[in-house]
Design a protein around this motif. Structure first.
Motif, short mmCIF file in Angstrom:
data_model
loop_
_atom_site.label_atom_id
_atom_site.label_comp_id
_atom_site.label_asym_id
_atom_site.label_seq_id
_atom_site.Cartn_x
_atom_site.Cartn_y
_atom_site.Cartn_z
N ALA A 37 2.22 1.93 -3.41
CA ALA A 37 1.60 1.78 -4.63
C ALA A 37 1.50 2.99 -5.59
O ALA A 37 1.23 2.91 -6.69
CB ALA A 37 0.21 1.50 -4.22
N ALA B 216 -2.96 1.12 -9.41
CA ALA B 216 -2.69 -0.18 -10.08
C ALA B 216 -2.34 -0.40 -11.19
O ALA B 216 -1.64 -1.32 -11.75
CB ALA B 216 -3.75 -1.56 -9.38
N GLU C 292 -7.24 2.87 -5.52
CA GLU C 292 -6.17 1.81 -5.50
C GLU C 292 -6.16 1.13 -6.68
O GLU C 292 -5.19 0.77 -7.28
CB GLU C 292 -6.26 0.89 -4.25
N HIS D 206 1.20 -0.28 -12.34
CA HIS D 206 2.14 -1.41 -11.91
C HIS D 206 2.43 -2.30 -13.01
O HIS D 206 1.64 -3.31 -13.12
CB HIS D 206 1.51 -2.36 -10.63
N TYR E 14 0.86 -1.26 -0.05
CA TYR E 14 -0.27 -0.04 0.01
C TYR E 14 0.83 1.25 0.08
O TYR E 14 0.54 2.21 -0.80
CB TYR E 14 -0.97 -0.14 1.11
#
Length: 140
Positions: free
Chosen positions: A6, A132, A128, A135, A3
């Motif tokens: 992130a 992501a 979130e 990523h 977290y």
């Protein structure tokens, strides 16, 4: 990715977009403390025309989004202004567009609170999941 880290790939994507667009970056960091934040130190060559003698930074946090600020090198910022991305997590290209506009015509300085897009404790707003998307590798 945990977290607290992130946001690092998102900030890295913004840095890459800035440099690709010809807006030099001297350094940057992504701070894991709540609320998560980041700072991008723009190169003097990118800022000296409209902000001579000032160190200019782009600042982001997960509640207020993107701001621009300036001051004397290695000193606290003298001013901060909203760059009007209208989202806490705009695309890297939207940040480039807003930063370029702020580097051409100085935005109005914030004398009150920055816009609040979300609370960092809000874990049901899809933030979130949006982070992501940046990523590209599990070890980034």
């Amino acid at each position: 990715m945990n977290y607290h880290d992130a946001h690092r790939p998102y900030i890295g994507a913004v840095v890459n977009a800035l440099t690709t667009a010809g807006i030099g970056v001297d350094d940057w960091f992504a701070d894991p403390d709540d609320p998560r934040d980041a700072c991008i130190f723009l190169a003097t060559a990118a800022t000296e025309t409209h902000y001579p003698g000032e160190a200019i930074v782009l600042s982001w946090n997960e509640e207020d989004g993107w701001l621009i600020g300036g001051g004397q090198p290695n000193e606290p910022l003298n001013w901060v202004a909203d760059i009007y991305t209208r989202d806490v997590l705009p695309t890297p290209q939207q940040v480039v567009t807003a930063a370029r506009a702020a580097l051409i015509a100085a935005p109005s300085t914030l004398y009150g609170l920055a816009p609040l897009f979300r609370e960092f404790e809000d874990d049901t707003d899809g933030f979130e999941e949006r982070l992501a998307a940046y990523h590209v590798h599990p070890n980034v």
